[in-house]
Design a protein around this motif. Structure first.
Motif, PDB file in Angstrom:
ATOM      1  N   PHE A 117     -11.016  -4.493  -4.208  1.00 50.45           N
ATOM      2  CA  PHE A 117     -10.074  -3.622  -3.597  1.00 50.45           C
ATOM      3  C   PHE A 117      -9.770  -4.343  -2.277  1.00 50.45           C
ATOM      4  O   PHE A 117     -10.592  -5.486  -1.985  1.00 50.45           O
ATOM      5  N   GLY A 118      -8.800  -4.122  -1.612  1.00 52.47           N
ATOM      6  CA  GLY A 118      -8.228  -4.892  -0.394  1.00 52.47           C
ATOM      7  C   GLY A 118      -8.490  -3.936   0.954  1.00 52.47           C
ATOM      8  O   GLY A 118      -9.327  -3.309   1.063  1.00 52.47           O
ATOM      9  N   ASN A 119      -7.460  -3.830   1.831  1.00 49.04           N
ATOM     10  CA  ASN A 119      -7.643  -3.300   3.000  1.00 49.04           C
ATOM     11  C   ASN A 119      -7.318  -1.635   3.081  1.00 49.04           C
ATOM     12  O   ASN A 119      -7.812  -1.107   3.838  1.00 49.04           O
ATOM     13  N   PHE A 120      -6.418  -1.241   2.068  1.00 49.92           N
ATOM     14  CA  PHE A 120      -6.136   0.142   1.884  1.00 49.92           C
ATOM     15  C   PHE A 120      -7.181   1.043   1.684  1.00 49.92           C
ATOM     16  O   PHE A 120      -7.693   0.804   0.498  1.00 49.92           O
ATOM     17  N   SER A 121      -7.681   1.819   2.639  1.00 48.47           N
ATOM     18  CA  SER A 121      -8.740   2.394   2.476  1.00 48.47           C
ATOM     19  C   SER A 121      -8.556   3.719   3.810  1.00 48.47           C
ATOM     20  O   SER A 121      -7.612   3.637   4.568  1.00 48.47           O
ATOM     21  N   LEU A 122      -9.631   4.702   3.518  1.00 48.20           N
ATOM     22  CA  LEU A 122     -10.015   5.693   4.474  1.00 48.20           C
ATOM     23  C   LEU A 122     -11.235   5.657   4.962  1.00 48.20           C
ATOM     24  O   LEU A 122     -12.273   5.582   4.314  1.00 48.20           O
ATOM     25  N   VAL A 123     -11.374   5.610   6.319  1.00 48.92           N
ATOM     26  CA  VAL A 123     -12.469   5.462   6.954  1.00 48.92           C
ATOM     27  C   VAL A 123     -13.163   6.931   7.637  1.00 48.92           C
ATOM     28  O   VAL A 123     -12.059   7.407   8.404  1.00 48.92           O
ATOM     29  N   ASP A 147       0.768  -1.279  -0.172  1.00 50.99           N
ATOM     30  CA  ASP A 147      -0.104  -0.134  -0.042  1.00 50.99           C
ATOM     31  C   ASP A 147       0.830   1.122  -0.022  1.00 50.99           C
ATOM     32  O   ASP A 147       1.569   1.448   0.962  1.00 50.99           O
ATOM     33  N   ARG A 148       1.012   1.765  -1.014  1.00 51.99           N
ATOM     34  CA  ARG A 148       2.185   2.734  -1.503  1.00 51.99           C
ATOM     35  C   ARG A 148       1.895   4.228  -0.643  1.00 51.99           C
ATOM     36  O   ARG A 148       0.707   4.967  -0.727  1.00 51.99           O
ATOM     37  N   PRO A 149       2.768   4.897   0.014  1.00 45.31           N
ATOM     38  CA  PRO A 149       2.480   6.243   0.923  1.00 45.31           C
ATOM     39  C   PRO A 149       2.148   7.190  -0.216  1.00 45.31           C
ATOM     40  O   PRO A 149       1.604   8.166   0.496  1.00 45.31           O
ATOM     41  N   GLU A 150       2.606   6.893  -1.234  1.00 45.20           N
ATOM     42  CA  GLU A 150       2.539   7.894  -2.402  1.00 45.20           C
ATOM     43  C   GLU A 150       0.989   8.362  -2.401  1.00 45.20           C
ATOM     44  O   GLU A 150       0.448   9.111  -2.918  1.00 45.20           O
ATOM     45  N   ASP A 151       0.219   7.258  -2.322  1.00 43.90           N
ATOM     46  CA  ASP A 151      -1.312   7.221  -2.531  1.00 43.90           C
ATOM     47  C   ASP A 151      -2.119   7.690  -1.328  1.00 43.90           C
ATOM     48  O   ASP A 151      -3.417   7.994  -1.774  1.00 43.90           O
ATOM     49  N   VAL A 189     -13.343   5.074   1.439  1.00 41.98           N
ATOM     50  CA  VAL A 189     -12.739   5.055   0.242  1.00 41.98           C
ATOM     51  C   VAL A 189     -11.615   3.927   0.179  1.00 41.98           C
ATOM     52  O   VAL A 189     -10.658   3.889   1.238  1.00 41.98           O
ATOM     53  N   PHE A 190     -11.933   3.145  -0.792  1.00 41.66           N
ATOM     54  CA  PHE A 190     -10.917   1.958  -0.933  1.00 41.66           C
ATOM     55  C   PHE A 190      -9.967   2.218  -1.999  1.00 41.66           C
ATOM     56  O   PHE A 190     -10.254   3.066  -3.071  1.00 41.66           O
ATOM     57  N   ALA A 191      -8.953   1.748  -2.192  1.00 44.26           N
ATOM     58  CA  ALA A 191      -7.958   1.649  -3.316  1.00 44.26           C
ATOM     59  C   ALA A 191      -8.155   0.555  -4.157  1.00 44.26           C
ATOM     60  O   ALA A 191      -7.999  -0.349  -3.815  1.00 44.26           O
ATOM     61  N   HIS A 192      -8.681   0.984  -5.245  1.00 37.80           N
ATOM     62  CA  HIS A 192      -8.999  -0.179  -6.441  1.00 37.80           C
ATOM     63  C   HIS A 192      -7.637  -0.477  -7.088  1.00 37.80           C
ATOM     64  O   HIS A 192      -6.980   0.646  -7.492  1.00 37.80           O
ATOM     65  N   ARG A 193      -7.304  -1.652  -7.304  1.00 33.14           N
ATOM     66  CA  ARG A 193      -6.050  -1.953  -7.641  1.00 33.14           C
ATOM     67  C   ARG A 193      -6.024  -2.013  -9.159  1.00 33.14           C
ATOM     68  O   ARG A 193      -6.464  -2.969  -9.694  1.00 33.14           O
ATOM     69  N   ALA A 194      -5.469  -0.985  -9.616  1.00 37.50           N
ATOM     70  CA  ALA A 194      -5.485  -0.798 -11.325  1.00 37.50           C
ATOM     71  C   ALA A 194      -4.446  -1.278 -11.782  1.00 37.50           C
ATOM     72  O   ALA A 194      -4.470  -1.768 -12.982  1.00 37.50           O
ATOM     73  N   LYS A 195      -3.280  -1.487 -11.178  1.00 35.34           N
ATOM     74  CA  LYS A 195      -2.148  -2.304 -11.742  1.00 35.34           C
ATOM     75  C   LYS A 195      -1.377  -3.060 -10.451  1.00 35.34           C
ATOM     76  O   LYS A 195      -1.436  -2.633  -9.294  1.00 35.34           O
ATOM     77  N   PRO A 213     -12.740  -5.775   3.898  1.00 37.16           N
ATOM     78  CA  PRO A 213     -13.591  -5.272   2.819  1.00 37.16           C
ATOM     79  C   PRO A 213     -14.971  -5.785   2.580  1.00 37.16           C
ATOM     80  O   PRO A 213     -15.986  -5.290   2.385  1.00 37.16           O
ATOM     81  N   GLY A 214     -15.002  -7.152   3.002  1.00 32.70           N
ATOM     82  CA  GLY A 214     -16.229  -7.977   2.930  1.00 32.70           C
ATOM     83  C   GLY A 214     -17.384  -7.257   3.730  1.00 32.70           C
ATOM     84  O   GLY A 214     -18.616  -7.192   3.436  1.00 32.70           O
ATOM     85  N   GLY A 215     -16.654  -7.022   5.266  1.00 35.03           N
ATOM     86  CA  GLY A 215     -17.759  -6.571   6.074  1.00 35.03           C
ATOM     87  C   GLY A 215     -18.161  -5.259   5.719  1.00 35.03           C
ATOM     88  O   GLY A 215     -19.492  -4.846   5.981  1.00 35.03           O
ATOM     89  N   VAL A 216     -17.383  -4.367   4.994  1.00 31.02           N
ATOM     90  CA  VAL A 216     -17.891  -2.888   4.486  1.00 31.02           C
ATOM     91  C   VAL A 216     -19.035  -3.159   3.832  1.00 31.02           C
ATOM     92  O   VAL A 216     -19.983  -2.588   3.504  1.00 31.02           O
TER      93      VAL A 216
END
Length: 322
Positions: A162-168, A108-112, A128-134, A187-190
């Motif tokens: 998406f995975g765990n990288f997110s903003l709540v 999960d990149r700090p740049e994001d 907000v989740f990070a959708h893995r585009a690449k 993610p499934g719980g959300v």
């Protein structure tokens, strides 16, 4: 980014579950300090959820963000449960703040982080989740991941990219920690909670140090846990599949009987064999449907684990690093 932060709280929590990845965590913290704007870094408050690591940290970078604390657990509970416990600890505090969930390995990149916050400002009530585009994993991993997404969609009717990288958001934190399903899969719980969420396409990074603790068995269990949080929908879809198989089998038996009685094309012995095979399919479909009914009824009647209420049973202590 400064204009975006102007309307944002002065504190942003960062929950990082960790199991023996102290070296990667140190490199991750250094990258957070290096790549993000200073006005953002000063707002970050790190909570490391130590999932009962067998090794302890020797040194960690200091002075990054407002503070860094380690939530020590009594036992190893796994990645997803560690996230639920970290969020529940923050939700139990008198004040809530926007909370970022990210892994310790650097994928999960700090740049994001600024992009997550920017999207969060534009969607103030949404997770907000990070959708893995690449992705950078091996071809085999990407192949199995595509199979997992298709199976998940087939069984649940939902799309998960998406995975765990997110903003709540702060106003959703306590609500989220009262969702029992995040205990099995965050993610499934959300998705199951019906809390509003969105996703922003971001590239997946590479591991900074060490090797992944996930093996094939762990990955399969992770996928099954995501499906399990939507058990009701999955059970209904499997039951409908069983009904379709019963209808096809009854139709097959009818065709075999018709061919046997009204035509001369039947080969001695094959009609009985086909009818017996179709009856086995009908019996199996009935038993599977019955089992699904009992599983769903048992799931609905059993008391659910609520992370917000019971998380303290797993917490040994909170250690302040700086």
């Amino acid at each position: 980014m400064d204009k975006t932060l102007a309307s944002y709280p002065d504190r942003i929590n960062v929950v990082i579950p960790l199991f023996n990845d102290w070296q990667a965590l140190g490199l991750l913290l250094e990258r957070i300090q290096a790549v993000n704007e200073d006005t953002l870094v000063r707002r970050l408050d790190f909570l490391i959820v130590d999932d009962c690591s067998s090794a302890n940290y020797e040194t960690l970078p200091t002075g990054i963000g407002q503070s860094l604390s380690i939530l020590r657990l009594f036992r190893n509970v796994g990645h997803q449960k560690a996230i639920a416990l970290g969020l529940s600890h923050l939700a139990s505090l008198p004040e809530q703040y926007p909370t970022i969930v990210m892994d310790s390995d650097g994928e999960d990149r700090p740049e994001d982080i600024p992009e997550l916050i920017k999207t969060g400002v534009g969607n103030p009530n949404r997770i907000v989740f990070a959708h893995r585009a690449k992705r950078h994993e091996s071809l085999v991993f990407r192949l199995f991941y595509e199979v997992y997404k298709r199976v998940f969609q087939l069984l649940t009717g939902k799309v998960i990219t998406f995975g765990n990288f997110s903003l709540v958001p702060a106003q959703q934190l306590r609500k989220l920690t009262h969702v029992s399903e995040i205990w099995n899969n965050y993610p499934g719980g959300v998705i199951r909670s019906r809390l509003p969420y969105t996703a922003v396409p971001l590239e997946r990074g590479r591991r900074l140090a060490g090797e992944s603790k996930m093996n094939f068995v762990s990955l399969v269990l992770h996928g099954l846990s995501a499906v399990s949080v939507l058990m009701d929908t999955t059970a209904v879809r499997l039951a409908l599949f069983c009904v379709i198989m019963v209808v096809i089998s009854i139709s097959g038996i009818g065709m075999v009987v018709a061919l046997r009685l009204f035509t001369d094309t039947a080969v001695p012995g094959w009609a009985n064999y086909l009818v017996f095979s179709f009856l086995i399919v009908i019996l199996q479909a009935f038993l599977i449907s019955l089992l699904l009914v009992f599983i769903v009824l048992s799931y609905r009647t059993q008391p659910q684990f609520i992370p917000a209420r019971q998380f303290q049973d797993f917490v040994e202590k909170v250690e302040k690093v700086y």
